[in-house]
Write a protein that holds these residues in place. Structure first.
Motif, mmCIF file in Angstrom:
data_model
loop_
_atom_site.group_PDB
_atom_site.id
_atom_site.type_symbol
_atom_site.label_atom_id
_atom_site.label_comp_id
_atom_site.label_asym_id
_atom_site.label_seq_id
_atom_site.Cartn_x
_atom_site.Cartn_y
_atom_site.Cartn_z
ATOM 1 N N SER A 77 0.842 -1.199 0.000
ATOM 2 C CA SER A 77 0.000 0.000 0.000
ATOM 3 C C SER A 77 0.877 1.248 0.000
ATOM 4 C CB SER A 77 -0.940 0.009 1.211
ATOM 5 O OG SER A 77 -0.191 0.033 2.410
ATOM 6 N N SER A 78 2.189 1.049 -0.057
ATOM 7 C CA SER A 78 3.094 2.201 -0.080
ATOM 8 C C SER A 78 3.092 2.842 -1.462
ATOM 9 C CB SER A 78 4.512 1.771 0.287
ATOM 10 O OG SER A 78 5.109 1.102 -0.796
ATOM 11 N N ARG A 79 3.624 4.052 -1.531
ATOM 12 C CA ARG A 79 3.610 4.761 -2.821
ATOM 13 C C ARG A 79 4.568 4.136 -3.821
ATOM 14 N NH1 ARG A 79 7.517 9.090 -3.034
ATOM 15 N NH2 ARG A 79 8.823 9.133 -1.180
ATOM 16 N N TYR A 80 5.439 3.257 -3.342
ATOM 17 C CA TYR A 80 6.387 2.609 -4.247
ATOM 18 C C TYR A 80 5.762 1.412 -4.974
ATOM 19 C CZ TYR A 80 9.418 5.336 -1.241
ATOM 20 O OH TYR A 80 9.973 6.364 -0.538
ATOM 21 N N GLN A 120 -5.845 5.690 -0.697
ATOM 22 C CA GLN A 120 -5.775 6.477 -1.925
ATOM 23 C C GLN A 120 -7.218 6.775 -2.309
ATOM 24 O OE1 GLN A 120 -3.687 3.849 -4.513
ATOM 25 N NE2 GLN A 120 -1.698 4.473 -3.750
#
Lengths: 140, 239
Positions: A45-48, B37
């Motif tokens: 769920s990280s931006r990476y 998100q």
């Protein structure tokens, strides 16, 4: 030389299954939920975990499929395919190192599926490098 | 034949890979949805990015800790029960969404929080659940709950969270000495255990898991725009 490419193709299939599993889990939202068995949610769920709008795992699946295709072609005598494997696997290995760094020092969580993928990539690179540069063509 | 055999093998693997990926994701209505998100709060009410799915079957389960930690009126038409883990990032991301829903629906929404610390996945999850329950014994569960989620990224990477949570206890104005006694008490551990047992009886496997009027809300629906529709639908059904 050809014999090296058969286990390489099989190994890349394992990587493909792993990457496909992560892609499906990403798309269904399951890996981003925390579970008792997996610590993947922090990583996935990280931006990476998303690159240019695509799940990173799906890019991994494409890479493993490419390696599988090249290894299969090389096993059947297409020499150019074997030559391409080394630079592609080297690039995948560098990306794997970067992802391990991110997990260890930035996200500070490890995802076992990502570690498994890194292990597969390392084993593939090792296999192909040994096949190309260490073992003599006649004996491989 | 030998020249084309590798291409046949490659095509078979490609077909199998694409076919299995399509089969496994076909129930997913659209692009990846990650809690955290989320659609922006400015998005118009009722706006949807993916169709709202049916809720799961009704399941009463066994009782959890009593009394539960609740917000809102018991007579509200929509009862939402969250199983959460304070160290879980998606739970932290869901926290402001649920707050937003509570603001929007007011007395029509009743919220219950259940402890579901994922041990050993999250090293401080049990300590955080204990901190919230200990604060609850002094009537400040929700204050600690909010603080733990709001500052999740700050404490989850700490080696020793005990002193951090004691600082939070002081900050929310409870008796810190009593908090220190309560946090490891049987009563607190029993409450967490009881909530966990309820979660398992309902088939909870991960966090956050949310039930609305006893029916599980699919994980991908835990976005503001879709959860709003789901809650609204439940309220309409109760009229």
């Amino acid at each position: 030389m050809k014999k090296v490419y058969i286990p390489a193709a099989l190994l890349s299939l394992l990587g493909l299954v792993d990457a496909l599993y992560l892609t499906v889990e990403h798309l269904t939202g399951e890996t981003v939920r925390c579970t008792i068995l997996s610590g993947c949610s922090e990583v996935l769920s990280s931006r990476y975990a998303v690159v240019a709008g695509f799940p990173l795992a799906s890019i991994g699946a494409v890479a493993y499929f490419t390696v599988f295709s090249l290894a299969t072609l090389a096993a059947f005598g297409y020499r150019a395919a074997g030559t391409l494997l080394t630079p592609i696997l080297s690039a995948m290995f560098v990306v794997s190192l970067w992802l391990i760094y991110l997990q260890a020092f930035v996200i500070r969580e490890f995802c076992q599926y990502c570690l498994f993928s890194a292990a597969i990539t390392s084993a593939l690179l090792l296999l192909v490098v040994i096949g190309r540069f260490v073992l003599k063509p006649a004996s491989v | 034949m030998k020249r084309i055999l590798p291409f046949i093998i490659i095509l078979i693997v490609l077909a199998l890979a694409l076919g299995s990926a399509w089969y496994l994701t076909r129930s997913v209505p659209s692009a990846p949805t990650v809690v955290g998100q989320q659609a922006s709060p400015q998005q118009s009410p009722g706006a949807q990015t993916t169709p709202v799915q049916q809720l799961g079957p009704f399941n009463a389960g066994i009782p959890g800790a009593d009394p539960p930690h609740t917000h809102g009126q018991a007579s509200a038409p929509a009862h939402l029960e969250e199983f959460g883990d304070f160290e879980c990032p998606p739970c932290g991301a869901f926290h402001p969404i649920l707050k937003q829903m509570e603001q929007e629906f007011g007395d029509k929404l009743h919220v219950t929080f259940r402890e579901f610390p994922l041990v050993p996945t999250h090293q401080h999850a049990l300590a955080a659940a204990s901190a919230a329950e200990a604060a609850g014994l002094q009537g400040k569960f929700w204050e600690m709950h909010d603080l733990l989620y709001d500052r999740q990224t700050a404490w989850k990477t700490q080696f020793d969270v005990r002193s951090v949570f004691e600082g939070y206890a002081k900050e929310i104005g409870i008796d810190v000495e009593r908090y220190k006694r309560d946090v490891g008490s049987d009563l607190v551990q029993q409450r967490i255990f009881q909530d966990g047992k309820r979660g398992h009886s309902l088939g909870v496997k991960g966090t956050p898991t949310v039930f609305l009027n006893g029916r599980e809300v699919p994980f991908e629906q835990l976005q503001a725009d879709q959860l709003r529709v789901v809650i609204q639908r439940e309220i309409e059904a109760k009229k």
